[in-house]
Design a protein around this motif. Structure first.
Motif, mmCIF file in Angstrom:
data_model
loop_
_atom_site.group_PDB
_atom_site.id
_atom_site.type_symbol
_atom_site.label_atom_id
_atom_site.label_comp_id
_atom_site.label_asym_id
_atom_site.label_seq_id
_atom_site.Cartn_x
_atom_site.Cartn_y
_atom_site.Cartn_z
ATOM 1 N N GLN A 177 -3.809 6.049 -5.283
ATOM 2 C CA GLN A 177 -4.593 5.849 -6.508
ATOM 3 C C GLN A 177 -4.489 4.405 -7.003
ATOM 4 O O GLN A 177 -5.496 3.773 -7.332
ATOM 5 C CB GLN A 177 -4.125 6.802 -7.603
ATOM 6 C CG GLN A 177 -4.540 8.249 -7.406
ATOM 7 C CD GLN A 177 -4.085 9.146 -8.564
ATOM 8 O OE1 GLN A 177 -3.677 8.653 -9.617
ATOM 9 N NE2 GLN A 177 -4.173 10.444 -8.370
ATOM 10 N N VAL A 178 -3.265 3.910 -7.042
ATOM 11 C CA VAL A 178 -3.042 2.538 -7.527
ATOM 12 C C VAL A 178 -3.714 1.536 -6.603
ATOM 13 O O VAL A 178 -4.393 0.604 -7.049
ATOM 14 C CB VAL A 178 -1.540 2.222 -7.634
ATOM 15 C CG1 VAL A 178 -1.337 0.768 -8.061
ATOM 16 C CG2 VAL A 178 -0.858 3.148 -8.627
ATOM 17 N N GLY A 194 -6.656 1.048 -8.818
ATOM 18 C CA GLY A 194 -5.983 0.222 -9.809
ATOM 19 C C GLY A 194 -5.542 0.998 -11.031
ATOM 20 O O GLY A 194 -5.079 0.425 -12.023
ATOM 21 N N ILE A 195 -5.684 2.321 -10.979
ATOM 22 C CA ILE A 195 -5.246 3.193 -12.067
ATOM 23 C C ILE A 195 -4.426 4.330 -11.474
ATOM 24 O O ILE A 195 -4.449 4.562 -10.260
ATOM 25 C CB ILE A 195 -6.439 3.771 -12.864
ATOM 26 C CG1 ILE A 195 -7.405 4.526 -11.921
ATOM 27 C CG2 ILE A 195 -7.167 2.672 -13.614
ATOM 28 C CD1 ILE A 195 -8.537 5.216 -12.645
ATOM 29 N N GLY A 245 -5.945 -0.541 0.540
ATOM 30 C CA GLY A 245 -6.632 -0.449 -0.743
ATOM 31 C C GLY A 245 -7.467 -1.673 -1.028
ATOM 32 O O GLY A 245 -7.724 -2.497 -0.151
ATOM 33 N N GLU A 246 -7.894 -1.788 -2.282
ATOM 34 C CA GLU A 246 -8.678 -2.936 -2.720
ATOM 35 C C GLU A 246 -7.744 -4.124 -2.918
ATOM 36 O O GLU A 246 -6.731 -4.007 -3.628
ATOM 37 C CB GLU A 246 -9.411 -2.627 -4.032
ATOM 38 C CG GLU A 246 -10.472 -1.540 -3.924
ATOM 39 C CD GLU A 246 -11.719 -2.033 -3.232
ATOM 40 O OE1 GLU A 246 -11.961 -3.261 -3.231
ATOM 41 O OE2 GLU A 246 -12.447 -1.188 -2.680
ATOM 42 N N GLN A 247 -8.089 -5.266 -2.318
ATOM 43 C CA GLN A 247 -7.218 -6.434 -2.379
ATOM 44 C C GLN A 247 -6.916 -6.858 -3.812
ATOM 45 O O GLN A 247 -5.792 -7.231 -4.141
ATOM 46 C CB GLN A 247 -7.842 -7.594 -1.597
ATOM 47 C CG GLN A 247 -6.838 -8.650 -1.151
ATOM 48 C CD GLN A 247 -5.761 -8.118 -0.240
ATOM 49 O OE1 GLN A 247 -5.995 -7.200 0.546
ATOM 50 N NE2 GLN A 247 -4.566 -8.659 -0.350
ATOM 51 N N ARG A 248 -7.929 -6.756 -4.684
ATOM 52 C CA ARG A 248 -7.732 -7.177 -6.081
ATOM 53 C C ARG A 248 -6.708 -6.301 -6.799
ATOM 54 O O ARG A 248 -5.995 -6.769 -7.691
ATOM 55 C CB ARG A 248 -9.055 -7.176 -6.842
ATOM 56 C CG ARG A 248 -9.755 -5.830 -6.923
ATOM 57 C CD ARG A 248 -11.197 -5.959 -7.378
ATOM 58 N NE ARG A 248 -11.895 -4.683 -7.346
ATOM 59 C CZ ARG A 248 -12.052 -3.898 -8.395
ATOM 60 N NH1 ARG A 248 -11.552 -4.264 -9.570
ATOM 61 N NH2 ARG A 248 -12.701 -2.762 -8.291
ATOM 62 N N HIS A 249 -6.624 -5.037 -6.397
ATOM 63 C CA HIS A 249 -5.626 -4.157 -6.996
ATOM 64 C C HIS A 249 -4.246 -4.419 -6.386
ATOM 65 O O HIS A 249 -3.233 -4.424 -7.090
ATOM 66 C CB HIS A 249 -6.016 -2.699 -6.787
ATOM 67 C CG HIS A 249 -7.286 -2.299 -7.444
ATOM 68 N ND1 HIS A 249 -7.639 -2.734 -8.698
ATOM 69 C CD2 HIS A 249 -8.311 -1.501 -7.015
ATOM 70 C CE1 HIS A 249 -8.820 -2.235 -9.027
ATOM 71 N NE2 HIS A 249 -9.250 -1.490 -8.024
ATOM 72 N N ASN A 270 0.467 -3.640 -10.421
ATOM 73 C CA ASN A 270 0.144 -2.598 -9.455
ATOM 74 C C ASN A 270 1.111 -2.614 -8.269
ATOM 75 O O ASN A 270 1.512 -1.560 -7.771
ATOM 76 C CB ASN A 270 -1.298 -2.761 -8.947
ATOM 77 C CG ASN A 270 -2.328 -2.379 -9.982
ATOM 78 O OD1 ASN A 270 -2.036 -1.621 -10.907
ATOM 79 N ND2 ASN A 270 -3.530 -2.907 -9.850
ATOM 80 N N ALA A 271 1.458 -3.816 -7.829
ATOM 81 C CA ALA A 271 2.410 -3.944 -6.721
ATOM 82 C C ALA A 271 3.748 -3.313 -7.101
ATOM 83 O O ALA A 271 4.382 -2.623 -6.280
ATOM 84 C CB ALA A 271 2.599 -5.415 -6.353
ATOM 85 N N ASN A 272 4.163 -3.511 -8.341
ATOM 86 C CA ASN A 272 5.413 -2.900 -8.816
ATOM 87 C C ASN A 272 5.310 -1.379 -8.858
ATOM 88 O O ASN A 272 6.252 -0.673 -8.501
ATOM 89 C CB ASN A 272 5.769 -3.437 -10.205
ATOM 90 C CG ASN A 272 6.319 -4.844 -10.165
ATOM 91 O OD1 ASN A 272 6.746 -5.329 -9.112
ATOM 92 N ND2 ASN A 272 6.334 -5.517 -11.295
ATOM 93 N N LYS A 273 4.158 -0.891 -9.293
ATOM 94 C CA LYS A 273 3.960 0.560 -9.344
ATOM 95 C C LYS A 273 4.035 1.162 -7.942
ATOM 96 O O LYS A 273 4.666 2.204 -7.727
ATOM 97 C CB LYS A 273 2.611 0.903 -9.989
ATOM 98 C CG LYS A 273 2.574 0.694 -11.494
ATOM 99 C CD LYS A 273 1.190 1.004 -12.056
ATOM 100 C CE LYS A 273 1.150 0.771 -13.563
ATOM 101 N NZ LYS A 273 -0.199 1.008 -14.131
ATOM 102 N N ILE A 274 3.392 0.513 -6.992
ATOM 103 C CA ILE A 274 3.385 1.009 -5.615
ATOM 104 C C ILE A 274 4.796 1.059 -5.050
ATOM 105 O O ILE A 274 5.212 2.066 -4.459
ATOM 106 C CB ILE A 274 2.467 0.143 -4.730
ATOM 107 C CG1 ILE A 274 0.998 0.413 -5.088
ATOM 108 C CG2 ILE A 274 2.725 0.405 -3.245
ATOM 109 C CD1 ILE A 274 0.017 -0.549 -4.452
ATOM 110 N N ARG A 275 5.559 -0.005 -5.216
ATOM 111 C CA ARG A 275 6.924 -0.034 -4.679
ATOM 112 C C ARG A 275 7.825 0.990 -5.369
ATOM 113 O O ARG A 275 8.638 1.641 -4.713
ATOM 114 C CB ARG A 275 7.511 -1.446 -4.813
ATOM 115 C CG ARG A 275 6.817 -2.488 -3.945
ATOM 116 C CD ARG A 275 7.549 -3.812 -3.960
ATOM 117 N NE ARG A 275 6.819 -4.811 -3.183
ATOM 118 C CZ ARG A 275 6.086 -5.793 -3.697
ATOM 119 N NH1 ARG A 275 6.000 -5.920 -5.025
ATOM 120 N NH2 ARG A 275 5.456 -6.647 -2.936
ATOM 121 N N SER A 276 7.679 1.133 -6.674
ATOM 122 C CA SER A 276 8.504 2.109 -7.389
ATOM 123 C C SER A 276 8.122 3.535 -6.979
ATOM 124 O O SER A 276 8.986 4.415 -6.895
ATOM 125 C CB SER A 276 8.376 1.930 -8.906
ATOM 126 O OG SER A 276 7.053 2.184 -9.350
#
Length: 213
Positions: free
Chosen positions: A23-24, A28-29, A150-154, A160-166
């Motif tokens: 999703q992220v 991006g949400i 995903g989308e490069q801008r996201h 968003n990068a922090n959300k993905i890693r967490s």
């Protein structure tokens, strides 16, 4: 010995983390309640039960829905992207468990994040950033890495990068729990029907809880 209830909930936790990563990365949400529950599961060091790790059944509702969609007979083709994340999480969990020094570092980092969350909120950007940095400095150093699409801008957005890693860290936390409760890959083959049925029954319980408050 395998407990279908516990292993199914933990497996749903893995699938939930994987879906939230997607999703992220793609939109991006993120579904906030599911994200909150997944991050809380990382910080829940002393839990009285598997349900308690996720703050109750509702905390892993999204994961149960994804699990049913993947294991259900109506789904002839598995979601390859999602399964790539799930299998990657399971692989990294095995690598982490064999590295006791790294595992201890992760545990200490989680305790630090837990203390920070007590003075703010579970999904406070600082808490999420701390968990993301912990993932980067430990698990992300393995030769095998999970390539997120995903989308490069996201993906380039630091938050968003922090959300993905967490979220990847929360997936690994669920994978550790899954193993502790007797989960293994053979279970996915031979106990598929039991897992699917428990997931469906759990979703029905959640539906009733939401309906009657």
């Amino acid at each position: 010995m395998m407990n279908v209830a516990d292993t199914t909930l933990a497996l749903a936790g893995i699938f939930q983390s994987a879906e939230l990563v997607r999703q992220v990365a793609r939109k991006g949400i993120v579904e906030h309640s599911a994200f909150d529950s997944s991050i809380k599961s990382v910080l829940k060091i002393d839990a009285s039960s598997t349900e308690d790790v996720y703050g109750g059944l509702q905390g892993v509702k999204l994961g149960l829905q994804i699990l049913v969609a993947q294991l259900g007979s109506q789904s002839r083709v598995n979601d390859r992207e999602l399964m790539r994340y799930v299998l990657g999480i399971l692989f990294l969990e095995r690598k982490l468990i064999k590295k006791q020094e790294m595992l201890q570092t992760v545990q200490q980092g989680v305790q630090q994040a837990q203390r920070l969350a007590e003075t703010s909120h579970t999904t406070d950007p600082e808490v999420v950033a701390l968990l993301a940095n912990l993932y980067s400095e430990t698990i992300s150093t393995f030769q095998h890495r999970i390539q997120v699409s995903g989308e490069q801008r996201h993906l380039e957005n630091p938050l968003n990068a922090n959300k993905i890693r967490s979220l990847l860290l929360s997936g690994i936390r669920s994978a550790v729990l899954w193993r502790q409760k007797g989960g293994n890959r053979w279970q996915l083959l031979f106990s598929r029907k039991k897992i699917l049925q428990f997931a469906k029954d759990s979703l029905e319980r959640i539906r009733k809880m939401e309906q009657f408050g």
